[in-house]
Design a protein around this motif. Structure first.
Motif, PDB file in Angstrom:
ATOM      1  N   PHE A  10     -15.139 -13.481  -3.127  1.00 25.94           N
ATOM      2  CA  PHE A  10     -14.580 -14.369  -2.109  1.00 25.94           C
ATOM      3  C   PHE A  10     -14.690 -15.840  -2.500  1.00 25.94           C
ATOM      4  O   PHE A  10     -14.086 -16.698  -1.855  1.00 25.94           O
ATOM      5  N   ALA A  11     -15.446 -16.110  -3.556  1.00 25.76           N
ATOM      6  CA  ALA A  11     -15.537 -17.479  -4.062  1.00 25.76           C
ATOM      7  C   ALA A  11     -14.374 -17.801  -4.989  1.00 25.76           C
ATOM      8  O   ALA A  11     -14.146 -18.965  -5.335  1.00 25.76           O
ATOM      9  N   LEU A  12     -13.641 -16.772  -5.393  1.00 23.56           N
ATOM     10  CA  LEU A  12     -12.472 -16.985  -6.252  1.00 23.56           C
ATOM     11  C   LEU A  12     -11.369 -17.694  -5.477  1.00 23.56           C
ATOM     12  O   LEU A  12     -11.285 -17.580  -4.243  1.00 23.56           O
ATOM     13  N   PRO A  13     -10.501 -18.424  -6.181  1.00 17.55           N
ATOM     14  CA  PRO A  13      -9.333 -18.994  -5.501  1.00 17.55           C
ATOM     15  C   PRO A  13      -8.525 -17.884  -4.834  1.00 17.55           C
ATOM     16  O   PRO A  13      -8.461 -16.757  -5.336  1.00 17.55           O
ATOM     17  N   LYS A  14      -7.903 -18.187  -3.704  1.00 15.40           N
ATOM     18  CA  LYS A  14      -7.157 -17.183  -2.941  1.00 15.40           C
ATOM     19  C   LYS A  14      -6.093 -16.509  -3.799  1.00 15.40           C
ATOM     20  O   LYS A  14      -5.862 -15.287  -3.683  1.00 15.40           O
ATOM     21  N   GLU A  15      -5.444 -17.279  -4.641  1.00 15.53           N
ATOM     22  CA  GLU A  15      -4.400 -16.721  -5.499  1.00 15.53           C
ATOM     23  C   GLU A  15      -4.961 -15.641  -6.431  1.00 15.53           C
ATOM     24  O   GLU A  15      -4.336 -14.592  -6.647  1.00 15.53           O
ATOM     25  N   LYS A  16      -6.156 -15.888  -6.980  1.00 17.47           N
ATOM     26  CA  LYS A  16      -6.777 -14.909  -7.877  1.00 17.47           C
ATOM     27  C   LYS A  16      -7.225 -13.678  -7.103  1.00 17.47           C
ATOM     28  O   LYS A  16      -7.095 -12.549  -7.586  1.00 17.47           O
ATOM     29  N   GLN A  17      -7.754 -13.888  -5.899  1.00 23.14           N
ATOM     30  CA  GLN A  17      -8.110 -12.745  -5.059  1.00 23.14           C
ATOM     31  C   GLN A  17      -6.888 -11.854  -4.818  1.00 23.14           C
ATOM     32  O   GLN A  17      -6.966 -10.629  -4.946  1.00 23.14           O
ATOM     33  N   ASN A  18      -5.775 -12.484  -4.475  1.00 21.56           N
ATOM     34  CA  ASN A  18      -4.563 -11.720  -4.185  1.00 21.56           C
ATOM     35  C   ASN A  18      -4.034 -10.994  -5.418  1.00 21.56           C
ATOM     36  O   ASN A  18      -3.464  -9.905  -5.306  1.00 21.56           O
ATOM     37  N   THR A  19      -4.222 -11.585  -6.591  1.00 19.67           N
ATOM     38  CA  THR A  19      -3.799 -10.918  -7.826  1.00 19.67           C
ATOM     39  C   THR A  19      -4.576  -9.620  -8.021  1.00 19.67           C
ATOM     40  O   THR A  19      -4.003  -8.572  -8.366  1.00 19.67           O
ATOM     41  N   ILE A  20      -5.870  -9.673  -7.779  1.00 19.24           N
ATOM     42  CA  ILE A  20      -6.715  -8.478  -7.907  1.00 19.24           C
ATOM     43  C   ILE A  20      -6.374  -7.462  -6.817  1.00 19.24           C
ATOM     44  O   ILE A  20      -6.266  -6.255  -7.079  1.00 19.24           O
ATOM     45  N   ILE A  21      -6.188  -7.953  -5.606  1.00 22.59           N
ATOM     46  CA  ILE A  21      -5.840  -7.063  -4.489  1.00 22.59           C
ATOM     47  C   ILE A  21      -4.512  -6.365  -4.754  1.00 22.59           C
ATOM     48  O   ILE A  21      -4.391  -5.138  -4.577  1.00 22.59           O
ATOM     49  N   ASN A  22      -3.515  -7.115  -5.174  1.00 22.96           N
ATOM     50  CA  ASN A  22      -2.204  -6.512  -5.436  1.00 22.96           C
ATOM     51  C   ASN A  22      -2.259  -5.529  -6.600  1.00 22.96           C
ATOM     52  O   ASN A  22      -1.548  -4.514  -6.597  1.00 22.96           O
ATOM     53  N   ALA A  23      -3.088  -5.818  -7.585  1.00 26.87           N
ATOM     54  CA  ALA A  23      -3.260  -4.886  -8.705  1.00 26.87           C
ATOM     55  C   ALA A  23      -3.842  -3.572  -8.204  1.00 26.87           C
ATOM     56  O   ALA A  23      -3.407  -2.479  -8.605  1.00 26.87           O
ATOM     57  N   GLY A  24      -4.825  -3.660  -7.320  1.00 27.17           N
ATOM     58  CA  GLY A  24      -5.420  -2.462  -6.745  1.00 27.17           C
ATOM     59  C   GLY A  24      -4.424  -1.671  -5.923  1.00 27.17           C
ATOM     60  O   GLY A  24      -4.326  -0.440  -6.050  1.00 27.17           O
ATOM     61  N   TYR A  25      -3.659  -2.356  -5.103  1.00 24.89           N
ATOM     62  CA  TYR A  25      -2.659  -1.663  -4.287  1.00 24.89           C
ATOM     63  C   TYR A  25      -1.624  -0.953  -5.172  1.00 24.89           C
ATOM     64  O   TYR A  25      -1.225   0.173  -4.884  1.00 24.89           O
ATOM     65  N   ARG A  26      -1.190  -1.618  -6.224  1.00 22.10           N
ATOM     66  CA  ARG A  26      -0.164  -1.009  -7.075  1.00 22.10           C
ATOM     67  C   ARG A  26      -0.684   0.244  -7.772  1.00 22.10           C
ATOM     68  O   ARG A  26      -0.052   1.304  -7.731  1.00 22.10           O
ATOM     69  N   VAL A  27      -1.825   0.151  -8.401  1.00 20.13           N
ATOM     70  CA  VAL A  27      -2.359   1.281  -9.165  1.00 20.13           C
ATOM     71  C   VAL A  27      -2.721   2.451  -8.247  1.00 20.13           C
ATOM     72  O   VAL A  27      -2.353   3.598  -8.511  1.00 20.13           O
ATOM     73  N   PHE A  28      -3.416   2.166  -7.161  1.00 24.50           N
ATOM     74  CA  PHE A  28      -3.820   3.238  -6.248  1.00 24.50           C
ATOM     75  C   PHE A  28      -2.618   3.857  -5.529  1.00 24.50           C
ATOM     76  O   PHE A  28      -2.684   5.014  -5.112  1.00 24.50           O
ATOM     77  N   TYR A  80       2.321  -8.665  -0.289  1.00 28.02           N
ATOM     78  CA  TYR A  80       1.607  -7.510  -0.848  1.00 28.02           C
ATOM     79  C   TYR A  80       2.582  -6.333  -0.947  1.00 28.02           C
ATOM     80  O   TYR A  80       2.570  -5.429  -0.098  1.00 28.02           O
ATOM     81  N   PRO A  81       3.440  -6.351  -1.960  1.00 25.05           N
ATOM     82  CA  PRO A  81       4.547  -5.389  -2.051  1.00 25.05           C
ATOM     83  C   PRO A  81       4.140  -3.915  -2.029  1.00 25.05           C
ATOM     84  O   PRO A  81       4.913  -3.078  -1.563  1.00 25.05           O
ATOM     85  N   ASN A  82       2.956  -3.598  -2.533  1.00 26.13           N
ATOM     86  CA  ASN A  82       2.539  -2.188  -2.624  1.00 26.13           C
ATOM     87  C   ASN A  82       1.553  -1.763  -1.541  1.00 26.13           C
ATOM     88  O   ASN A  82       1.066  -0.628  -1.568  1.00 26.13           O
ATOM     89  N   MET A  83       1.291  -2.640  -0.579  1.00 30.27           N
ATOM     90  CA  MET A  83       0.292  -2.313   0.429  1.00 30.27           C
ATOM     91  C   MET A  83       0.729  -1.141   1.301  1.00 30.27           C
ATOM     92  O   MET A  83      -0.054  -0.235   1.598  1.00 30.27           O
ATOM     93  N   GLY A  84       1.979  -1.127   1.710  1.00 32.79           N
ATOM     94  CA  GLY A  84       2.475  -0.046   2.549  1.00 32.79           C
ATOM     95  C   GLY A  84       2.386   1.303   1.862  1.00 32.79           C
ATOM     96  O   GLY A  84       1.969   2.300   2.479  1.00 32.79           O
ATOM     97  N   SER A  85       2.752   1.351   0.603  1.00 32.30           N
ATOM     98  CA  SER A  85       2.665   2.597  -0.157  1.00 32.30           C
ATOM     99  C   SER A  85       1.219   3.033  -0.320  1.00 32.30           C
ATOM    100  O   SER A  85       0.906   4.227  -0.272  1.00 32.30           O
ATOM    101  N   PHE A  86       0.342   2.059  -0.502  1.00 35.94           N
ATOM    102  CA  PHE A  86      -1.089   2.367  -0.622  1.00 35.94           C
ATOM    103  C   PHE A  86      -1.616   2.997   0.662  1.00 35.94           C
ATOM    104  O   PHE A  86      -2.382   3.967   0.619  1.00 35.94           O
ATOM    105  N   VAL A  87      -1.215   2.455   1.802  1.00 38.23           N
ATOM    106  CA  VAL A  87      -1.694   2.978   3.093  1.00 38.23           C
ATOM    107  C   VAL A  87      -1.313   4.450   3.249  1.00 38.23           C
ATOM    108  O   VAL A  87      -2.139   5.285   3.647  1.00 38.23           O
ATOM    109  N   ILE A  88      -0.059   4.778   2.930  1.00 36.73           N
ATOM    110  CA  ILE A  88       0.392   6.168   3.032  1.00 36.73           C
ATOM    111  C   ILE A  88      -0.401   7.053   2.082  1.00 36.73           C
ATOM    112  O   ILE A  88      -0.875   8.133   2.449  1.00 36.73           O
ATOM    113  N   LYS A  89      -0.549   6.592   0.857  1.00 41.93           N
ATOM    114  CA  LYS A  89      -1.270   7.356  -0.162  1.00 41.93           C
ATOM    115  C   LYS A  89      -2.724   7.570   0.270  1.00 41.93           C
ATOM    116  O   LYS A  89      -3.278   8.670   0.150  1.00 41.93           O
TER     117      LYS A  89
END
Length: 206
Positions: free
Chosen positions: A6-24, A103-112
């Motif tokens: 959470f100390a990371l810049p918001k943009e970097k946090q979102n990059t990691i979050i979006n990477a997780g959503y896409r892969v999962f 967060y383009p892949n968040m919806g797909s992640f939720v279903i999965k």
């Protein structure tokens, strides 16, 4: 989870979050390697494990983040302030379109995640879903003006039907590589107008 995330810049946090959503969202929990998420996020695997101690921790963080983001944007679009259910659902659709852009892949992640059966995370996901769903439904139904609906209508059943149809439409849209936001808004508006003809008192809104 390490608070340094959470100390990371918001943009970097979102990059990691979006990477997780896409892969999962593209694999089962078991077949989603942390190395792929790290590579997608542009960081080392060891650094990802520095932020999240294990895959389960990351997965559940991403799951809970979905609810937090949804509530945040529904609040921002003043959905919970509406007494007209159809206006509330229209604003909700606008909020979800905003989320899809960020967060383009968040919806797909939720279903999965909802249908994931890996014992390591299944029970935690289902318990979390039940509590969030109950909170969402109870709060919405408590705030709407039911006098606009036809006499004898089961409002809770109507809302459940419209919610399932809306979520199914969003799931269908998110399966496409490119989302046509303008078409989404037109389609959803048409759905709302159709529901109004079914559920409002004769003569339209009171």
């Amino acid at each position: 989870m390490n608070e340094k995330f959470f100390a990371l810049p918001k943009e970097k946090q979102n990059t990691i979050i979006n990477a997780g959503y896409r892969v999962f969202s593209q694999n089962t929990y078991k077949k989603s390697p942390m190395s792929e998420i790290a590579g997608e996020a542009g960081i080392s695997k060891s650094l990802l494990f520095h932020y999240f101690h294990n895959k389960r921790e990351l997965y559940l963080f991403l799951w809970n983040n979905c609810a937090k983001l949804t509530i945040k944007y529904l609040t921002e679009y003043k959905c919970y302030e509406q007494t007209d259910l159809f206006e509330m659902m229209y604003r909700g659709m606008k909020a979800k379109m905003r989320i899809m852009n960020l967060y383009p892949n968040m919806g797909s992640f939720v279903i999965k995640a909802f249908y994931e059966r890996d014992p390591e995370i299944c029970s935690a996901i289902q318990e979390s879903y039940k509590s969030y769903k109950a909170f969402k439904t109870d709060n919405i139904l408590a705030s709407i003006d039911t006098s606009q609906f036809a006499d004898g209508l089961d409002v809770k059943m109507m809302y459940r039907e419209m919610t399932l149809a809306s979520e199914g439409y969003l799931w269908e849209v998110q399966r496409n590589e490119e989302v046509d936001v303008e078409k989404m808004e037109k389609d959803f508006t048409k759905m709302l107008e159709f529901w109004k003809t079914l559920y409002l008192r004769k003569g339209g809104e009171k």
